[in-house]
Design an enzyme around this catalytic site. Structure first.
Site, PDB file in Angstrom:
ATOM      1  N   LYS A   1     -14.313  27.814  16.673  1.00 36.16           N
ATOM      2  CA  LYS A   1     -15.326  28.590  16.581  1.00 36.16           C
ATOM      3  C   LYS A   1     -16.431  28.430  17.340  1.00 36.16           C
ATOM      4  CE  LYS A   1     -14.597  28.450  11.451  1.00 36.16           C
ATOM      5  NZ  LYS A   1     -14.958  27.531  10.330  1.00 36.16           N
TER       6      LYS A   1
ATOM      7  N   LYS B   1      -8.174  23.042  21.606  1.00 34.23           N
ATOM      8  CA  LYS B   1      -7.601  23.903  20.501  1.00 34.23           C
ATOM      9  C   LYS B   1      -8.747  24.974  20.356  1.00 34.23           C
ATOM     10  CE  LYS B   1     -10.607  21.671  16.972  1.00 34.23           C
ATOM     11  NZ  LYS B   1     -10.507  21.229  15.539  1.00 34.23           N
TER      12      LYS B   1
ATOM     13  N   LYS C   1     -17.127  16.140  18.668  1.00 34.32           N
ATOM     14  CA  LYS C   1     -18.335  16.997  18.298  1.00 34.32           C
ATOM     15  C   LYS C   1     -19.717  16.231  18.866  1.00 34.32           C
ATOM     16  CE  LYS C   1     -16.809  19.699  14.379  1.00 34.32           C
ATOM     17  NZ  LYS C   1     -17.034  20.322  13.046  1.00 34.32           N
TER      18      LYS C   1
HETATM   19  P1  AMP Z   1     -12.818  24.572  10.097  1.00 37.12           P
HETATM   20  O1  AMP Z   1     -13.186  26.026  10.623  1.00 37.12           O
HETATM   21  O2  AMP Z   1     -13.145  23.591  11.161  1.00 37.12           O
HETATM   22  O3  AMP Z   1     -13.518  24.390   8.750  1.00 37.12           O
HETATM   23  O4  AMP Z   1     -11.405  24.698   9.750  1.00 37.12           O
HETATM   24  C1  AMP Z   1     -10.707  25.151   8.415  1.00 37.12           C
HETATM   25  C2  AMP Z   1      -9.290  24.964   8.739  1.00 37.12           C
HETATM   26  O5  AMP Z   1      -8.663  25.453   9.814  1.00 37.12           O
HETATM   27  C3  AMP Z   1      -8.841  23.517   8.883  1.00 37.12           C
HETATM   28  O6  AMP Z   1      -7.801  23.198   7.796  1.00 37.12           O
HETATM   29  C4  AMP Z   1      -8.490  23.270  10.426  1.00 37.12           C
HETATM   30  O7  AMP Z   1      -7.645  21.953  10.174  1.00 37.12           O
HETATM   31  C5  AMP Z   1      -8.036  24.518  10.552  1.00 37.12           C
HETATM   32  N1  AMP Z   1      -7.959  24.814  11.978  1.00 37.12           N
HETATM   33  C6  AMP Z   1      -9.320  24.829  12.665  1.00 37.12           C
HETATM   34  N2  AMP Z   1      -8.686  25.341  13.992  1.00 37.12           N
HETATM   35  C7  AMP Z   1      -7.713  25.155  14.090  1.00 37.12           C
HETATM   36  C8  AMP Z   1      -6.820  25.558  15.011  1.00 37.12           C
HETATM   37  N3  AMP Z   1      -7.192  25.860  16.422  1.00 37.12           N
HETATM   38  N4  AMP Z   1      -5.251  25.668  14.907  1.00 37.12           N
HETATM   39  C9  AMP Z   1      -4.867  25.061  13.491  1.00 37.12           C
HETATM   40  N5  AMP Z   1      -5.721  25.035  12.475  1.00 37.12           N
HETATM   41  C10 AMP Z   1      -6.847  25.148  12.925  1.00 37.12           C
END
Ligand code: AMP
Ligand code: TRP
Length: 333
Positions: free
Chosen positions: A201, A198, A114
């Site tokens: 967002k 991956k 990041k």
């Molecule tokens: P975040 O949007 O970073 O707060 O992530 C929220 C949840 O979604 C966390 O448990 C992350 O590990 C999961 N997550 C985010 N991106 C991915 C992805 N590309 N594949 C699988 N899980 C994800």
């Protein structure tokens, strides 16, 4: 003894299929099991580790709650709240930042990704982010933490912090050492444009992800444009290892349709990608459109969403303020 489940999602907009398959789908399953007490947190303090537009942030907090509910989390069964409204999170994060070691944080790969090349310009919050995450988890005596694969390292750090605190102050088992709940398969959904990155967002290309608020036409178009390779569909699982994009798309199909990977590979073996993509679009549309419609409906019911947070905050605060009091005593305040 009931399991205590805790997880968090950042209200940074564009919740996508990776969030759903890697995390939220699992939250719903855990919510539905009466053996669990679940707490799901909208981690707005984490969101501001990179700069946010305040107006958008406020909307994104509601959108994250709407996504939880639309996906099937029941606010009567699980606690849903936002982190900034329970002050124990910030307090505990400070105390735990005096337990965590620089060397441990220096290893965190998410910070390196990041912060990019110019680490000097990253906020201190972005660096200490995993300590706040540990505070979230430990305040609730959480036993299990469902997350996607990218959070594994942060959970290991949380375990280290819990153990060091317990050892340093001679308070065996004061902090529960939590277990990660990471799905064996499909715990990392990749970008539709690059199978080695991956789904995220923050990817500048909206074509790289299926948002949980996408319309049917957008889903079909994104899958049509998703990167593949020039060969026909793989004929066995081993072939997937070298074909990242095919692996990701087949994985999404298998995960959404609840069908084993092997069976999915067999079903489409040797066929053209275009035929597979039509089937894939259909399973995504079938699963995501009802969620998307419900999110949009709920976003018009601001009072309903705000009341869920208000109620969740009261319940979360009861648990967290009790734990922080004990932390104060142990530390000597
Ligand atoms: P975040 O949007 O970073 O707060 O992530 C929220 C949840 O979604 C966390 O448990 C992350 O590990 C999961 N997550 C985010 N991106 C991915 C992805 N590309 N594949 C699988 N899980 C994800
Ligand atoms: N860091 C997690 C992510 O980006 C979000 C998060 C914050 C979290 N606090 C947490 C996840 C506590 C699980 C438990 O996905």
């Amino acid at each position: 003894m009931k399991k205590k489940i805790f997880s968090g999602v950042q209200p940074t907009g564009n919740l996508h299929l990776g969030n759903y398959l890697g995390a939220i789908k699992n939250f719903v399953k855990l919510n539905n099991d009466d053996q669990n007490n679940c707490v799901f947190c909208v981690v707005d303090l984490h969101a501001i580790t990179v700069s946010q537009d305040p107006k958008k942030l406020r909307n994104n907090i509601r959108e994250t709650v709407a996504t939880f509910i639309a996906s099937g989390i029941d606010p009567k069964k699980s606690i849903i709240f936002n982190q900034s409204q329970v002050s124990a999170h910030s307090e505990a994060a400070w105390i735990l930042s005096c337990i965590a070691r620089m060397g441990w944080l220096n290893r965190m790969t998410q910070f390196k990704e990041k912060a990019g090349k110019d680490k000097e310009k990253a906020s201190i919050g972005l660096y200490s982010y995993p300590v706040l995450m540990a505070a979230d988890i430990l305040l609730y005596d959480s036993t299990h933490v469902p997350v996607g694969d990218d959070q594994k390292q942060h959970l290991e750090l949380c375990r280290d912090i819990a153990q060091k605190f317990n050892n340093d102050f001679g308070v065996k088992d004061f902090f529960k050492v939590p277990e990660p709940l990471i799905q064996k398969e499909f715990s990392r959904i990749m970008s539709l444009k690059d199978g080695s990155k991956k789904m995220s967002k923050s990817d500048l290309s909206d074509l790289s992800r299926i948002n949980l608020t996408d319309e049917k036409d957008e889903i079909i178009n994104k899958i049509k444009k998703a990167k593949t390779d020039p060969m026909p569909m793989p004929s066995n699982i081993e072939e997937l290892e070298k074909r990242f994009e095919a692996k990701n798309l087949i994985g999404i199909y298998a995960s959404l349709s609840g069908q084993p990977l092997e069976k999915t590979v067999k079903e489409f073996a040797g066929k053209n990608f275009s035929e597979f993509k039509e089937n894939l679009s259909q399973v995504i549309v079938d699963k995501i459109i009802p969620i998307s419609v419900e999110i949009k409906k709920l976003l018009n019911e601001k009072d309903y969403l705000d009341n869920i947070l208000l109620d969740g905050c009261k319940k979360a605060n009861n648990i967290a303020s009790n734990k922080i009091k004990k932390i104060h005593e142990i530390v000597g305040f």
